[in-house]
Write a protein that holds these residues in place. Structure first.
Motif, PDB file in Angstrom:
ATOM      1  N   ILE A  50      11.267   2.637  14.152  1.00 52.71           N
ATOM      2  CA  ILE A  50       9.948   2.972  14.715  1.00 52.71           C
ATOM      3  C   ILE A  50      10.076   3.034  16.226  1.00 52.71           C
ATOM      4  CG2 ILE A  50       7.596   2.141  15.049  1.00 52.71           C
ATOM      5  CD1 ILE A  50       7.591   1.053  12.280  1.00 52.71           C
ATOM      6  N   ARG A  73      14.520   4.324   7.145  1.00 53.06           N
ATOM      7  CA  ARG A  73      13.196   3.942   6.662  1.00 53.06           C
ATOM      8  C   ARG A  73      13.095   4.047   5.136  1.00 53.06           C
ATOM      9  NH1 ARG A  73      11.393   6.209  11.800  1.00 53.06           N
ATOM     10  NH2 ARG A  73      11.231   8.273  10.875  1.00 53.06           N
ATOM     11  N   THR A  80       4.599  -5.595   7.525  1.00 54.45           N
ATOM     12  CA  THR A  80       4.267  -5.649   8.950  1.00 54.45           C
ATOM     13  C   THR A  80       3.384  -6.859   9.243  1.00 54.45           C
ATOM     14  OG1 THR A  80       2.491  -4.118   8.447  1.00 54.45           O
ATOM     15  CG2 THR A  80       4.475  -3.189   9.396  1.00 54.45           C
ATOM     16  N   GLN A  82       0.545  -7.010  10.756  1.00 55.66           N
ATOM     17  CA  GLN A  82      -0.802  -6.692  10.278  1.00 55.66           C
ATOM     18  C   GLN A  82      -0.598  -5.849   9.017  1.00 55.66           C
ATOM     19  OE1 GLN A  82      -3.551  -7.634  12.072  1.00 55.66           O
ATOM     20  NE2 GLN A  82      -2.353  -8.468  13.781  1.00 55.66           N
ATOM     21  N   GLY A  84      -2.505  -3.869   7.347  1.00 58.94           N
ATOM     22  CA  GLY A  84      -2.974  -2.496   7.488  1.00 58.94           C
ATOM     23  C   GLY A  84      -3.210  -1.787   6.174  1.00 58.94           C
ATOM     24  N   LEU A  85      -4.057  -2.360   5.344  1.00 56.79           N
ATOM     25  CA  LEU A  85      -4.354  -1.716   4.064  1.00 56.79           C
ATOM     26  C   LEU A  85      -5.562  -0.795   4.233  1.00 56.79           C
ATOM     27  CD1 LEU A  85      -4.045  -4.867   1.789  1.00 56.79           C
ATOM     28  CD2 LEU A  85      -2.270  -3.248   2.379  1.00 56.79           C
ATOM     29  N   ARG A  88     -10.855   1.063   1.508  1.00 53.09           N
ATOM     30  CA  ARG A  88     -11.704   1.751   0.519  1.00 53.09           C
ATOM     31  C   ARG A  88     -10.925   2.154  -0.734  1.00 53.09           C
ATOM     32  NH1 ARG A  88     -14.422   3.882   5.157  1.00 53.09           N
ATOM     33  NH2 ARG A  88     -13.061   5.676   5.227  1.00 53.09           N
ATOM     34  N   PHE A  98       1.706   5.255  -1.735  1.00 51.41           N
ATOM     35  CA  PHE A  98       3.007   4.952  -1.123  1.00 51.41           C
ATOM     36  C   PHE A  98       4.161   5.401  -2.021  1.00 51.41           C
ATOM     37  CE2 PHE A  98       0.671   2.658   2.034  1.00 51.41           C
ATOM     38  CZ  PHE A  98       1.462   2.813   3.166  1.00 51.41           C
ATOM     39  N   ARG A 145       3.868  -3.398  -1.781  1.00 53.34           N
ATOM     40  CA  ARG A 145       4.111  -2.085  -1.152  1.00 53.34           C
ATOM     41  C   ARG A 145       5.515  -2.020  -0.560  1.00 53.34           C
ATOM     42  NH1 ARG A 145       0.892  -1.984   3.896  1.00 53.34           N
ATOM     43  NH2 ARG A 145       2.729  -3.021   4.705  1.00 53.34           N
TER      44      ARG A 145
ATOM     45  N   GLU B  39      -6.267  11.003   2.846  1.00 56.41           N
ATOM     46  CA  GLU B  39      -7.289  10.864   3.891  1.00 56.41           C
ATOM     47  C   GLU B  39      -8.569  11.602   3.514  1.00 56.41           C
ATOM     48  OE1 GLU B  39      -6.534  10.158   7.650  1.00 56.41           O
ATOM     49  OE2 GLU B  39      -4.635   9.187   7.239  1.00 56.41           O
ATOM     50  N   ASP B  42     -10.316   9.584   1.060  1.00 55.35           N
ATOM     51  CA  ASP B  42     -10.908   8.437   1.748  1.00 55.35           C
ATOM     52  C   ASP B  42     -12.192   8.837   2.470  1.00 55.35           C
ATOM     53  OD1 ASP B  42     -10.187   5.766   1.699  1.00 55.35           O
ATOM     54  OD2 ASP B  42      -9.560   5.770   3.798  1.00 55.35           O
ATOM     55  N   SER B  43     -12.167  10.025   3.088  1.00 56.50           N
ATOM     56  CA  SER B  43     -13.371  10.512   3.777  1.00 56.50           C
ATOM     57  C   SER B  43     -14.513  10.680   2.785  1.00 56.50           C
ATOM     58  CB  SER B  43     -13.102  11.866   4.450  1.00 56.50           C
ATOM     59  OG  SER B  43     -12.229  11.701   5.518  1.00 56.50           O
ATOM     60  N   GLU B 114      -7.185   4.167  12.727  1.00 58.10           N
ATOM     61  CA  GLU B 114      -5.985   3.599  12.094  1.00 58.10           C
ATOM     62  C   GLU B 114      -5.212   2.726  13.062  1.00 58.10           C
ATOM     63  OE1 GLU B 114      -3.488   4.533   9.263  1.00 58.10           O
ATOM     64  OE2 GLU B 114      -4.385   6.363   8.499  1.00 58.10           O
ATOM     65  N   ARG B 117      -7.212  -0.517  13.331  1.00 57.59           N
ATOM     66  CA  ARG B 117      -7.104  -1.388  12.157  1.00 57.59           C
ATOM     67  C   ARG B 117      -5.668  -1.756  11.847  1.00 57.59           C
ATOM     68  NH1 ARG B 117     -10.817   2.395  10.460  1.00 57.59           N
ATOM     69  NH2 ARG B 117      -9.184   3.554   9.414  1.00 57.59           N
ATOM     70  N   ARG B 118      -4.753  -1.230  12.632  1.00 58.74           N
ATOM     71  CA  ARG B 118      -3.303  -1.480  12.481  1.00 58.74           C
ATOM     72  C   ARG B 118      -2.788  -0.998  11.117  1.00 58.74           C
ATOM     73  NH1 ARG B 118      -1.658  -5.480  16.242  1.00 58.74           N
ATOM     74  NH2 ARG B 118      -3.163  -5.414  17.923  1.00 58.74           N
ATOM     75  N   SER B 119      -3.436   0.014  10.551  1.00 58.36           N
ATOM     76  CA  SER B 119      -2.956   0.502   9.261  1.00 58.36           C
ATOM     77  C   SER B 119      -1.938   1.621   9.441  1.00 58.36           C
ATOM     78  CB  SER B 119      -4.125   0.982   8.396  1.00 58.36           C
ATOM     79  OG  SER B 119      -4.907   1.902   9.109  1.00 58.36           O
ATOM     80  N   GLU B 121       1.002   1.295  11.126  1.00 54.91           N
ATOM     81  CA  GLU B 121       2.402   0.857  11.139  1.00 54.91           C
ATOM     82  C   GLU B 121       3.092   0.942   9.771  1.00 54.91           C
ATOM     83  OE1 GLU B 121       3.204  -2.579  13.481  1.00 54.91           O
ATOM     84  OE2 GLU B 121       5.342  -2.511  13.056  1.00 54.91           O
ATOM     85  N   PRO B 122       2.410   0.528   8.674  1.00 52.24           N
ATOM     86  CA  PRO B 122       3.077   0.707   7.377  1.00 52.24           C
ATOM     87  C   PRO B 122       3.443   2.164   7.119  1.00 52.24           C
ATOM     88  CG  PRO B 122       1.154  -0.691   7.130  1.00 52.24           C
ATOM     89  CD  PRO B 122       1.117  -0.162   8.532  1.00 52.24           C
ATOM     90  N   LEU B 123       2.594   3.067   7.597  1.00 52.33           N
ATOM     91  CA  LEU B 123       2.868   4.497   7.413  1.00 52.33           C
ATOM     92  C   LEU B 123       4.042   4.933   8.298  1.00 52.33           C
ATOM     93  CD1 LEU B 123       1.269   6.245   5.523  1.00 52.33           C
ATOM     94  CD2 LEU B 123      -0.138   6.998   7.407  1.00 52.33           C
ATOM     95  N   LEU B 124       4.100   4.360   9.494  1.00 53.22           N
ATOM     96  CA  LEU B 124       5.195   4.702  10.407  1.00 53.22           C
ATOM     97  C   LEU B 124       6.522   4.164   9.897  1.00 53.22           C
ATOM     98  CD1 LEU B 124       3.535   3.992  13.897  1.00 53.22           C
ATOM     99  CD2 LEU B 124       3.664   6.140  12.671  1.00 53.22           C
ATOM    100  N   SER B 125       6.454   3.165   9.012  1.00 49.76           N
ATOM    101  CA  SER B 125       7.692   2.590   8.474  1.00 49.76           C
ATOM    102  C   SER B 125       8.235   3.384   7.292  1.00 49.76           C
ATOM    103  CB  SER B 125       7.431   1.148   8.011  1.00 49.76           C
ATOM    104  OG  SER B 125       6.850   0.405   9.034  1.00 49.76           O
ATOM    105  N   LEU B 270       3.029   3.120  19.280  1.00 47.03           N
ATOM    106  CA  LEU B 270       3.141   1.665  19.350  1.00 47.03           C
ATOM    107  C   LEU B 270       3.468   1.191  20.757  1.00 47.03           C
ATOM    108  CD1 LEU B 270       5.059   1.055  16.033  1.00 47.03           C
ATOM    109  CD2 LEU B 270       2.688   0.557  16.502  1.00 47.03           C
TER     110      LEU B 270
END
Lengths: 312, 511
Positions: A50, A73, A80, A82, A84-85, A88, A98, A145, B39, B42-43, B114, B117-119, B121-125, B270
């Motif tokens: 990252i 990756r 992580t 946080q 970050g879930l 909704r 995922f 996850r 997304e 989600d919207s 995002e 809410r720090r959500s 980073e999991p996506l960036l990983s 980040l």
């Protein structure tokens, strides 16, 4: 499986990680300990490609982080700091998303998700929205996850911080099981007991530098010294502590107890017992004083503080 | 306990085959759409997004249709049917624009939300590339509002087509409005990503969003004026000015997308976030680079070193921009010349013989000081330079290639006109070259500098952040302005005011 050589990260003029060297073989667990802001998260982020290292190299699962970021990756599962879930979404939908990101077939994702959710006691929450999950449940889902795509390397930031004791035990058991399957772990944690239970090796990071690295025994010997034994007797010692001073290194004593340090417990302890019995002293217990990782950690940090102050 | 080493199944995502660009593109889009689908779903789970979309798709068009019919009937009663007719397509544009304004809200939410809410980073990983994440999120921000927008426009058009009004619009005008709606949504979303990069809170992003909303509102106003007043408003080929706006907006959208793509990378996301505006620090940094002899900010020791090292270094750095500006200048000159060749656009100049009989009047005219005062010339030229820099800064450098070349187009036109009128070329050379050589060089550097400064945000140098690269180029522009452009314009103004008139008169045989 995880190899870092002189890994360094600068943010402008601030050096967040300073030439760290780590080597975690397949099937082992490294606990990376350090205060907040010590450089743990930055190190993990470099290991997941990252963040780009300023200098140095890191190979994760055989892939160099700067040359093959996507491969790195793909072979790493990350929990992580946080979680970050997406609040909704429902649990299963979240994992399915995922799964698609990792190009798992939907059926495979479902199979693995069900297995992991069962392992972590979350089956009942599969169809609940994540916003309804408790803090501990969210953390467990984030772990699921991270493990979903079956990665050979797992980088876990505070894996049990928000969990109750039962959940934390489930997670520790899962880590031990996966370790047996040759998975490699890097865990950053403030829970030193947990680190002591899980880790094969412990590294302590401070101001971006690794200031201690080794197995628990190696670190204990290096920073706390030889084992300390405690002898408890029935009645009074009546000068027995002074008599022993020529045999072992007496640290302190009371009316019915003595603590001494020894580098050769196999030789010294029977000798101490023999001499006590010879004097008619009734020995109640002779046991080592437990050295905890906390003792080692505090010692290491204090020593480094001293070095830092001296240097300053 | 016996340990075993079982087979580890590695799930490596399919990487795009480099040898086949089409397959690579398909793979990239397939990965991006995984993000988009999540997304968008989600919207649609959020009633706060869903409710306005439904209202704007199914209720607002009927309201607009009612207004269009009533307004047309009303103005028709005063014999102003034309106003009513022009209002109908204008309202079509408004029906389309309202829903796409939601795309800005979704974009700010999906990018900054995002982060907040720090959500992210999991996506960036995950193995997804920066571009896949960026495209996925951009599409997700655009699709629901565009669906609503096009749905609303369809409802509006059908209700007018089959209703009382019996509207039969020009096909290409409808196409233009649809294209404008799409490209405006793209510009807003791409702009939102750029805005998002400068903040880590949705609140701050919403405040910064005015930098998108205000220009967009101005464009909409301009478009509405064009739709009412354009001479070709009823042309079956569509309105020419709207085509120009569509093309211009597409260029802006592409440039915004490039900026967004370069900003939307893991390191930047980040990395440091600017939430406090450090104006003093910013100006100190710009000034440091204005004095610097290199891109590392090493300051020049004295004025001599600044002129001998810093300025040549910057001119060398913007060499590609100078080449591009040079080509555009030539094109501008040739275009002006071609216009002059057309009899309809040519100025009615008197023949050279007639001009020579007016020597006395010309002599008096030229030497009346107030006709060509140096201050006036300098003031005009500085205005052009500042306008070029300012507009270049906010248009990714594009306007840097538009304003100065206008001068070249005018020059080309004058040269062509004079040439066609049969004047001696020496007269032309004497009237333009003495100051023109300096002025045009300065304009070329201005144009190139504005281009380099504006364009750097679309492609920052490797290892540099967008903000840093832009600051360096701004410092460079100030360096060139102080060291080259301003002195050059001063000299040019002096020459134009004092020397050129004498040479021009001499070439006419008056001195």
């Amino acid at each position: 499986m995880i190899e870092c050589h002189d890994l360094t990260k600068d943010f402008g003029t601030f050096r967040a990680v300073d030439r760290i060297n780590l080597n975690v073989p397949a099937g082992s667990v490294l606990a990376l300990l350090g205060a907040n802001g010590a450089g743990k998260t930055t190190t993990v982020r470099m290991m997941t490609s990252i963040l780009q290292p300023t200098s140095g190299t890191a190979r994760i699962a055989g892939y160099e982080v700067t040359e093959s970021p996507a491969q790195v990756r793909a072979h790493v599962g990350v929990l992580t700091e946080q979680h970050g879930l997406y609040e909704r979404m429902k649990g299963m939908d979240y994992l399915a998303f995922f799964g698609r990101v990792y190009h798992l077939p939907d059926s495979e994702t479902r199979k693995r998700a069900l297995k992991l959710m069962e392992q972590f006691g979350l089956t009942f929450a599969l169809d609940k929205r994540l916003g309804e999950y408790s803090k501990g449940m969210k953390q467990k889902l984030a772990l699921v996850r991270a493990m979903l795509h079956n990665p050979p390397v797992l980088l876990l930031d505070e894996p049990t911080s928000a969990m109750d004791p039962v959940s934390a035990k489930q997670v520790r058991d899962a880590i031990i099981d996966l370790q047996k399957e040759s998975r490699t772990f890097l865990i950053t944690t403030h829970n030193l007991t947990e680190a002591q239970i899980l880790a094969n090796k412990i590294a302590i990071i401070r101001h971006g530098k690794i200031i201690a690295n080794g197995t628990f025994d190696e670190l204990a010997r290096q920073f706390v010294g030889d084992p300390i034994m405690e002898l408890r007797v029935n009645g009074e010692l009546n000068g027995f502590a002074k008599d022993l001073a020529d045999t072992v290194n007496i640290l302190e004593s009371g009316t019915d107890w003595i603590r001494y340090r020894t580098s050769q417990p196999q030789q010294d302890n029977p000798n101490v017992l023999r001499r006590a019995m010879g004097l008619g002293i009734e020995v109640v217990t002779l046991a080592p004083i437990t050295q905890t990782l906390e003792d080692i950690y505090l010692r290491v940090v204090r020593e480094d503080e001293g070095i830092t102050e001296e240097t300053a | 306990m016996a340990t075993h080493t079982p087979h580890i199944e590695l799930n490596t995502p399919q990487s795009a085959p480099m040898s086949n660009p089409l397959a690579g593109f398909r793979q990239m889009m397939s990965n991006a759409l995984i993000i988009t689908r999540r997304e968008v779903a989600d919207s649609f789970r959020d009633w706060r997004i869903l409710a306005p979309i439904v209202i704007l798709t199914f209720l607002f068009p009927f309201l607009a249709q009612f207004v269009a019919t009533q307004f047309t009937n009303y103005v028709d009663s005063f014999g102003a049917r034309l106003i009513g007719e022009r209002t109908v397509p204008f309202l079509l544009m408004i029906v389309g624009f309202f829903p796409i304004s939601i795309s800005l809200v979704i974009a700010l939410e999906t990018f900054v939300g995002e982060k907040e809410r720090r959500s992210l980073e999991p996506l960036l990983s995950t193995p997804l590339t920066n571009t896949e994440l960026y495209i996925g999120k951009t599409l997700a921000a655009m699709i629901p509002p565009l669906l609503s927008s096009f749905g609303g426009m369809a409802v509006y058009m059908l209700s007018l087509f089959f209703g009382e009004y019996q509207w039969r619009p020009q096909f290409l005008l409808v196409v233009q409005i649809i294209l404008l709606t799409g490209v405006q949504a793209l510009v807003m979303v791409a702009g939102a990503v750029v805005v998002s990069s400068q903040t880590n809170s949705t609140r701050a992003a919403n405040l910064l969003a005015s930098f998108i909303i205000i220009p967009m509102a101005l464009i909409i106003q301009g478009e509405s004026v064009i739709m009412f007043m354009a001479p070709d408003a009823d042309s079956p080929r569509g309105i020419g000015a709207l085509w120009a706006i569509i093309i211009g907006m597409m260029v802006v959208a592409v440039l915004f997308l490039r900026v967004g793509n370069s900003i939307f990378n893991r390191e930047e996301l980040l990395g440091n976030i600017i939430d406090k505006l450090n104006i003093r620090g910013f100006f100190a940094k710009v000034w440091r680079y204005a004095r610097a002899v290199d891109d590392n900010g090493t300051p020049a020791k004295n004025l001599i070193e600044w002129y001998s090292r810093a300025i040549p270094y910057t001119l060398h750095q913007i060499r590609p921009a100078i080449k591009i500006a040079g080509v555009v200048f030539i094109i501008g000159f040739v275009a002006g010349n071609l216009v002059a060749m057309h009899p309809d656009f040519r100025l009615p100049l008197p023949p050279q013989d007639v001009l020579l009989t007016m020597r006395g009047q010309l002599h008096d005219f030229v030497f009346r000081v107030e006709v060509l005062p140096m201050g006036f010339i300098l003031d005009q030229n500085i205005r052009v330079v500042i306008l070029t820099f300012m507009l270049g800064m906010f248009s990714f450098g594009v306007m840097g290639l538009v304003i100065p070349p206008i001068t070249l187009a005018v020059l080309g036109y004058i040269c062509g006109t004079v040439f066609v009128a049969g004047y001696n070329p020496i007269i032309l050379a004497g009237s333009i070259l003495p100051h023109g050589v300096i002025e045009l060089t300065v304009l070329l550097i201005t144009s190139a500098s504005a281009l380099a400064m504006g364009a750097v945000v679309t492609r920052p140098p490797k290892g540099s952040t967008v903000g840093h690269a832009w600051t360096v180029r701004l410092g460079d522009s100030i360096k060139l302005f102080i060291g080259v452009i301003l002195p050059g314009l001063l000299i040019a103004a002096a020459v134009e005011s004092i020397i050129t008139p004498r040479i021009a008169l001499w070439s006419l045989g008056m001195m």
